[in-house]
Design an enzyme around this catalytic site. Structure first.
Site, PDB file in Angstrom:
ATOM      1  N   CYS A 236       0.961  -1.184   0.002  1.00 50.34           N
ATOM      2  CA  CYS A 236       0.055  -0.178   0.214  1.00 50.34           C
ATOM      3  C   CYS A 236       0.764   1.288   0.037  1.00 50.34           C
ATOM      4  O   CYS A 236       1.830   1.318   0.740  1.00 50.34           O
ATOM      5  CB  CYS A 236      -1.129  -0.187   1.135  1.00 50.34           C
ATOM      6  SG  CYS A 236      -1.918   1.390   1.321  1.00 50.34           S
TER       7      CYS A 236
ATOM      8  N   CYS B  28       0.188   5.291   6.778  1.00 47.82           N
ATOM      9  CA  CYS B  28      -0.420   4.808   8.058  1.00 47.82           C
ATOM     10  C   CYS B  28       0.696   4.300   8.964  1.00 47.82           C
ATOM     11  O   CYS B  28       1.291   3.517   8.732  1.00 47.82           O
ATOM     12  CB  CYS B  28      -1.770   4.292   7.960  1.00 47.82           C
ATOM     13  SG  CYS B  28      -2.767   4.913   6.861  1.00 47.82           S
TER      14      CYS B  28
ATOM     15  N   CYS C 102       0.441   0.433  10.302  1.00 49.73           N
ATOM     16  CA  CYS C 102       0.147  -0.277   9.425  1.00 49.73           C
ATOM     17  C   CYS C 102       1.133  -1.060   8.839  1.00 49.73           C
ATOM     18  O   CYS C 102       2.265  -0.731   8.441  1.00 49.73           O
ATOM     19  CB  CYS C 102      -0.850   0.254   8.187  1.00 49.73           C
ATOM     20  SG  CYS C 102      -1.192  -1.000   7.030  1.00 49.73           S
TER      21      CYS C 102
ATOM     22  N   CYS D  42     -16.081  -9.968   5.973  1.00 48.27           N
ATOM     23  CA  CYS D  42     -15.514  -8.623   5.606  1.00 48.27           C
ATOM     24  C   CYS D  42     -14.377  -8.932   4.654  1.00 48.27           C
ATOM     25  O   CYS D  42     -13.444  -9.621   4.915  1.00 48.27           O
ATOM     26  CB  CYS D  42     -15.196  -7.887   6.957  1.00 48.27           C
ATOM     27  SG  CYS D  42     -16.594  -7.788   7.850  1.00 48.27           S
TER      28      CYS D  42
ATOM     29  N   CYS E  86     -19.131  -7.116   3.746  1.00 43.68           N
ATOM     30  CA  CYS E  86     -18.382  -5.742   4.061  1.00 43.68           C
ATOM     31  C   CYS E  86     -17.170  -5.718   3.293  1.00 43.68           C
ATOM     32  O   CYS E  86     -16.846  -6.795   3.392  1.00 43.68           O
ATOM     33  CB  CYS E  86     -18.234  -5.604   5.721  1.00 43.68           C
ATOM     34  SG  CYS E  86     -17.375  -4.335   6.243  1.00 43.68           S
TER      35      CYS E  86
ATOM     36  N   CYS F  24     -19.602   1.152   8.484  1.00 48.63           N
ATOM     37  CA  CYS F  24     -18.796   0.847   9.352  1.00 48.63           C
ATOM     38  C   CYS F  24     -17.396   1.447   9.955  1.00 48.63           C
ATOM     39  O   CYS F  24     -16.705   1.629   8.850  1.00 48.63           O
ATOM     40  CB  CYS F  24     -18.264  -0.770   9.120  1.00 48.63           C
ATOM     41  SG  CYS F  24     -17.088  -1.630  10.286  1.00 48.63           S
TER      42      CYS F  24
ATOM     43  N   ARG G 268     -17.500  -3.286  18.029  1.00 46.19           N
ATOM     44  CA  ARG G 268     -16.842  -4.254  18.109  1.00 46.19           C
ATOM     45  C   ARG G 268     -15.356  -4.272  18.243  1.00 46.19           C
ATOM     46  O   ARG G 268     -14.719  -3.336  18.000  1.00 46.19           O
ATOM     47  CB  ARG G 268     -16.758  -4.552  16.641  1.00 46.19           C
ATOM     48  CG  ARG G 268     -15.884  -5.828  16.162  1.00 46.19           C
ATOM     49  CD  ARG G 268     -15.895  -5.879  14.755  1.00 46.19           C
ATOM     50  NE  ARG G 268     -16.975  -6.286  13.959  1.00 46.19           N
ATOM     51  CZ  ARG G 268     -17.583  -5.579  13.066  1.00 46.19           C
ATOM     52  NH1 ARG G 268     -16.597  -4.781  12.220  1.00 46.19           N
ATOM     53  NH2 ARG G 268     -18.594  -5.800  12.291  1.00 46.19           N
TER      54      ARG G 268
END
Length: 313
Positions: free
Chosen positions: A48, A52, A55, A92, A123, A183, A255
């Protein structure tokens, strides 16, 4: 909707008073002894371009995660069947992209249609969406789109610099306008202050309408990421956070997401008492470990918890 100061006052309540209020609010809206079970699969892993700081999948950090291209439809379906057979009601699919290309989105839409045919809720978390992409996912039958705010607007620039907090809100707006449920939650333990945690919860409550599902992640300190050497968040502060989420977002599913593997059973039990009523089920969350299915089943049995039926999820 609550202001950051409102939420901060919740955080500062005596612990017993805070949990009592969270449990009271929880019982007003949910069966206190049922938990919604989801499974998360990384359908495209690593490489990616975003930075972040938490991550493991950023190309900017040396974390040992091996990049993998978008999975085949057959492999995704096999994983979805296994999730359903192990009690999950929602499946998901996560892809490590800044945002999906149209050709990749075509393939994800095929996955959504196929997973829906198994009787599961669907999801996806695919990064930032461009105009029209959310509607394509809606047409394919996507039930939920995950796009976390991660942290408060004031602290966001300390965690991510390759896109802005406003970009997150833009994608959430596209998802909501397309008729897909939202979400959206965050990560705690990234070095943020209690005031920043309160700010995040206030921002979530200000979304109109608030997210149907709110994942709260406890930072997994992945070696090679900028946050790998942070001290762990004090466990009771995490429980306080769950209680404040429940009170602030009374009708949302809350969650317990990343970080559960490091939580002993008694800490998870406190989180359920504080209002958490959803978990990710399965031994991995994208690239980080998660409790084994058998461990979750044993915990549910010891606490008298039941998986939530699909009709109620």
């Amino acid at each position: 909707m609550r202001t950051p100061d409102d939420v901060l006052r919740l955080f500062e309540l005596p612990f017993n008073d805070l949990l009592f209020e969270a449990q009271r609010v929880h019982r007003m809206h949910f069966d206190a002894n049922t938990v919604q079970v989801s499974t998360l699969l990384s359908i495209k892993t690593g490489a990616c371009s975003e930075d972040c700081a938490y991550c493991s999948q950023s190309v900017r950090y040396q974390t040992g995660v091996e990049a993998q291209s978008l999975m085949s439809l057959d492999d995704v379906l096999a994983a979805a069947r296994n999730a359903r057979d192990n009690g999950a009601t929602r499946f998901c699919m996560g892809a490590a992209w800044r945002g999906p290309k149209d050709g990749d989105l075509d393939r994800v839409c095929d996955m959504v249609r196929a997973v829906k045919s198994l009787g599961l809720e669907t999801c996806a978390t695919l990064g930032m969406l461009r105009d029209g992409q959310a509607m394509r996912l809606h047409t394919a039958g996507l039930d939920y789109y995950n796009h976390n705010l991660d942290t408060s607007a004031d602290f966001y620039g300390d965690i991510v610099t390759t896109h802005a907090h406003a970009d997150r809100l833009d994608t959430i707006g596209k998802v909501r306008a397309a008729g897909i449920k939202v979400c959206c939650g965050g990560i705690v333990g990234m070095g943020e202050s209690r005031a920043a945690r309160a700010g995040l919860l206030a921002e979530l409550s200000a979304l109109d309408p608030p997210p149907e599902s709110v994942p709260i992640n406890l930072l997994v300190r992945v070696p090679g990421t900028p946050l790998s050497d942070l001290p762990a968040l004090e466990p009771l502060e995490f429980v306080r956070t769950i209680a404040c989420v429940r009170i602030t977002l009374p009708q949302s599913m809350v969650r317990l997401s990343a970080g559960r593997l490091g939580m002993p059973d008694h800490l998870q039990a406190l989180c359920f008492f504080a209002g958490a009523n959803s978990i990710f089920h399965g031994d991995r969350l994208l690239t980080t470990p998660n409790p084994r299915a058998n461990d979750d089943q044993a915990l549910f049995e010891s606490l008298g918890l039941r998986p939530m039926a699909l009709a109620s999820a």
